[in-house]
Design an enzyme around this catalytic site. Structure first.
Site, PDB file in Angstrom:
ATOM      1  CB  CYS A 150     -42.190  -5.922  13.019  1.00  0.00           C
ATOM      2  SG  CYS A 150     -40.425  -5.866  12.838  1.00  0.00           S
ATOM      3  CG  ASP A 176     -40.172 -14.284  10.464  1.00  0.00           C
ATOM      4  OD1 ASP A 176     -40.494 -13.181  10.891  1.00  0.00           O
ATOM      5  OD2 ASP A 176     -40.515 -15.345  11.021  1.00  0.00           O
TER       6      ASP A 176
HETATM    7  N1  EPU Z   1     -50.905 -14.296  18.755  1.00  0.00           N
HETATM    8  C1  EPU Z   1     -52.085 -14.025  19.414  1.00  0.00           C
HETATM    9  N2  EPU Z   1     -52.034 -13.846  20.769  1.00  0.00           N
HETATM   10  C2  EPU Z   1     -50.872 -13.934  21.487  1.00  0.00           C
HETATM   11  C3  EPU Z   1     -49.667 -14.224  20.803  1.00  0.00           C
HETATM   12  C4  EPU Z   1     -49.713 -14.400  19.422  1.00  0.00           C
HETATM   13  O1  EPU Z   1     -53.132 -13.938  18.785  1.00  0.00           O
HETATM   14  O2  EPU Z   1     -50.909 -13.746  22.710  1.00  0.00           O
HETATM   15  C5  EPU Z   1     -50.912 -14.454  17.279  1.00  0.00           C
HETATM   16  C6  EPU Z   1     -50.123 -13.322  16.603  1.00  0.00           C
HETATM   17  O3  EPU Z   1     -50.877 -12.152  16.488  1.00  0.00           O
HETATM   18  C7  EPU Z   1     -49.754 -13.934  15.269  1.00  0.00           C
HETATM   19  C8  EPU Z   1     -49.586 -15.419  15.627  1.00  0.00           C
HETATM   20  O4  EPU Z   1     -50.239 -15.619  16.885  1.00  0.00           O
HETATM   21  O5  EPU Z   1     -50.803 -13.776  14.365  1.00  0.00           O
HETATM   22  C9  EPU Z   1     -48.167 -15.882  15.711  1.00  0.00           C
HETATM   23  O6  EPU Z   1     -47.450 -15.097  16.638  1.00  0.00           O
HETATM   24  P1  EPU Z   1     -46.258 -15.719  17.503  1.00  0.00           P
HETATM   25  O7  EPU Z   1     -46.608 -15.629  18.922  1.00  0.00           O
HETATM   26  O8  EPU Z   1     -45.907 -17.060  16.936  1.00  0.00           O
HETATM   27  O9  EPU Z   1     -45.100 -14.707  17.156  1.00  0.00           O
HETATM   28  P2  EPU Z   1     -44.091 -14.006  18.147  1.00  0.00           P
HETATM   29  O10 EPU Z   1     -43.597 -14.951  19.174  1.00  0.00           O
HETATM   30  O11 EPU Z   1     -44.645 -12.699  18.587  1.00  0.00           O
HETATM   31  C10 EPU Z   1     -41.937 -14.680  16.829  1.00  0.00           C
HETATM   32  C11 EPU Z   1     -40.845 -13.922  16.144  1.00  0.00           C
HETATM   33  C12 EPU Z   1     -41.369 -13.291  14.877  1.00  0.00           C
HETATM   34  C13 EPU Z   1     -41.878 -14.428  13.972  1.00  0.00           C
HETATM   35  C14 EPU Z   1     -42.957 -15.238  14.713  1.00  0.00           C
HETATM   36  C15 EPU Z   1     -43.426 -16.439  13.904  1.00  0.00           C
HETATM   37  C16 EPU Z   1     -39.499 -13.193  17.975  1.00  0.00           C
HETATM   38  C17 EPU Z   1     -39.004 -12.073  18.812  1.00  0.00           C
HETATM   39  N3  EPU Z   1     -40.358 -12.880  17.030  1.00  0.00           N
HETATM   40  O12 EPU Z   1     -42.921 -13.702  17.130  1.00  0.00           O
HETATM   41  O13 EPU Z   1     -40.272 -12.688  14.248  1.00  0.00           O
HETATM   42  O14 EPU Z   1     -42.425 -13.860  12.813  1.00  0.00           O
HETATM   43  O15 EPU Z   1     -42.430 -15.712  15.965  1.00  0.00           O
HETATM   44  O16 EPU Z   1     -42.370 -17.278  13.592  1.00  0.00           O
HETATM   45  O17 EPU Z   1     -39.084 -14.344  18.143  1.00  0.00           O
HETATM   46  C18 EPU Z   1     -39.161 -11.172  12.882  1.00  0.00           C
HETATM   47  O18 EPU Z   1     -38.136 -11.804  13.186  1.00  0.00           O
HETATM   48  O19 EPU Z   1     -39.187 -10.259  12.019  1.00  0.00           O
HETATM   49  C19 EPU Z   1     -40.408 -11.513  13.558  1.00  0.00           C
HETATM   50  C20 EPU Z   1     -41.510 -10.781  13.470  1.00  0.00           C
END
Ligand code: EPU
Length: 444
Positions: free
Chosen positions: A121, A312
């Site tokens: 997203c 979320d």
């Molecule tokens: N971030 C960084 N660098 C990285 C990775 C993350 O700066 O290398 C930052 C992101 O930009 C963000 C924050 O850390 O500001 C949190 O990101 P996170 O890594 O926790 O998120 P994600 O693993 O990419 C998952 C879910 C998301 C959910 C987030 C937080 C999946 C596939 N996606 O994303 O789900 O919002 O954790 O709980 O598991 C959704 O379901 O609609 C969705 C976006």
């Protein structure tokens, strides 16, 4: 091509729907099967686009995937894992962020991995710097090229390491777990995310033979093992989908029984729901969410990593807050750009202003930068129908809720995005007596 849904709003959603396994867990458990030397079986698997996509990516790498949609049971046999063509990975990669989690398992199986251009997203920059740093820390060679990131493991394999995460990132924690379980020696991860979906991934890895402990201070310790076996596991339910239907019940003054909703993973949401004036009854099979009558109350809310209020959950709840009496404040501290969806709500009559400042008790990392990451919602304002386009998964579901709450006929386009994370959502809407029908498609 994307479909357009005609929504006749202004009618309460009432009835029962079923929520199955979590979108933010199931694809990761599927990736974990790559680490085993025997087949795995995963139950409570929903029929959503992210599951399809990861099935296709696993098949490209030689994993035999069979999915009985009706029963929600998937079998995954990784005994013939092979290299995949980069062009084939590219063709699938752009729709999601999950491909990045293939790295650790593929490095263990094939000594190389490839990260294509990633999708997911559009709710902020969504960098992958933590992931690449983690892989380097295990000893992998990370080479960024114009066509994607090429990663190889050193002779002798990956080594356990110590990682301090600058932010408790869900994906970075999963990356560490999926890589450390078969790296040589011990890995210590500090500042880890401890979301229920991560705990369930740890359950899966433990069943496979991994040794992982979680301390109360966000430290996870992993003792690498040489071999892992397949697992048999039932996925935890989707607490984001459950909360989305809860928010829909509130915004439409309805009454929805969400079979499968699991209280322990939703404590913070339920507290907030009650503060807003929503009611719920919990039993062993699910949660009934309903509008008890009277006025909803405004609140001040900050999103946060677990056990805080999930980012979320924010978007669906904001729709209900447009119907609350007074001024609500929402401070988004996880993503820098998650209020884009409010534009359509304003078009429908909501009174919402977004701010660059941190409007909350906790100054966050976006406060000193130019990001519109706080919102003030003044209500109640009646919502009226509009023609709107879905921006992202959760924002899209929020648009749908707004259209269902609004008087008149809305046309919602870009609706297919919602199928990435909400199983059978139009069928469920009809089970709740919503008046919705597809009226065509447009080229995007
Ligand atoms: N971030 C960084 N660098 C990285 C990775 C993350 O700066 O290398 C930052 C992101 O930009 C963000 C924050 O850390 O500001 C949190 O990101 P996170 O890594 O926790 O998120 P994600 O693993 O990419 C998952 C879910 C998301 C959910 C987030 C937080 C999946 C596939 N996606 O994303 O789900 O919002 O954790 O709980 O598991 C959704 O379901 O609609 C969705 C976006």
């Amino acid at each position: 091509m994307t479909s357009i849904l005609r929504v006749e709003g202004g009618h309460p959603l009432t009835g029962t729907i079923v929520v199955r396994g979590a979108k933010n867990f199931v694809p990761k458990a599927m990736v974990a099967s790559l680490l085993g030397n025997s087949p795995s079986e995963l139950s409570n698997v929903p029929l959503i686009r992210d599951v399809d996509l990861v099935s296709d990516l696993l098949r490209l790498h030689g994993v035999e995937v069979e999915f009985d949609h009706k029963r929600g049971v998937m079998s995954l046999d990784p005994r013939n894992v092979t290299r995949a063509q980069r062009s084939d990975i590219d063709a699938l990669g752009g729709a999601s962020r999950i491909p990045i989690l293939f790295c650790g398992p593929l490095l263990h199986q094939l000594n190389e991995a490839f990260i294509p251009e990633l999708g997911g997203c559009n709710i902020g920059g969504r960098p992958i710097d933590f992931h690449l740093e983690i892989l380097r820390s295990f000893g992998a060679d990370v080479d960024k090229r114009p066509d994607g990131v090429h990663i190889t493991s050193p002779t002798g394999g990956l080594q356990g390491t110590v990682i301090d995460l600058p932010f408790p990132s869900v994906g970075a924690t999963e990356q560490t777990l999926l890589t450390a379980v078969r790296a040589e020696g011990r890995t210590i991860l500090r500042g880890a995310a401890v979301e229920p979906e991560i705990m369930d991934l740890i359950n899966v890895l433990q069943k496979m033979g991994a040794i992982i402990s979680v301390d109360t201070d966000r430290t996870i310790r992993i003792e690498g093992v040489e071999e892992l076996q397949g697992y048999s596991h039932t996925a935890l339910p989707d607490r984001i989908e459950a909360a989305s239907w809860g928010a829909a019940a509130l915004a439409t003054r309805g009454d929805i029984y969400v079979k499968g909703a699991h209280q322990p993973d939703m404590t913070t949401f339920l507290n907030t729901y009650r503060k807003v004036g929503g009611a719920f009854d919990i039993d062993t099979e699910g949660i009934r969410f309903y509008h008890p009558g009277g006025a909803l109350k405004s609140i001040a809310l900050e999103t946060a990593v677990h056990p805080g209020f999930m980012t979320d959950w924010q978007q669906p709840l904001v729709v209900a807050l447009t119907q609350a009496q007074g001024l609500s404040i929402v401070h988004e501290t996880v993503y820098e750009n998650r209020f884009g969806f409010t534009q359509a709500l304003r078009q429908m009559g909501a009174n919402i202003q977004v701010f660059k400042e941190c409007l909350g008790a906790t100054p966050c990392r976006f406060g000193q930068r130019n990001f519109l990451h706080s919102a003030a919602i003044s209500g109640p304002t009646p919502l009226h129908a509009a023609d709107i386009t879905v921006p992202d998964l959760r924002g899209g579901f929020s648009h749908l809720i707004a259209a269902l709450a609004a008087e008149g006929v809305s046309r919602v386009s870009g609706i297919d995005v919602i199928a990435r994370g909400y199983e059978h959502f139009t069928i469920k809407l009809r089970q709740l007596d919503a008046r919705v029908e597809y009226i065509g498609s447009i080229v995007q």
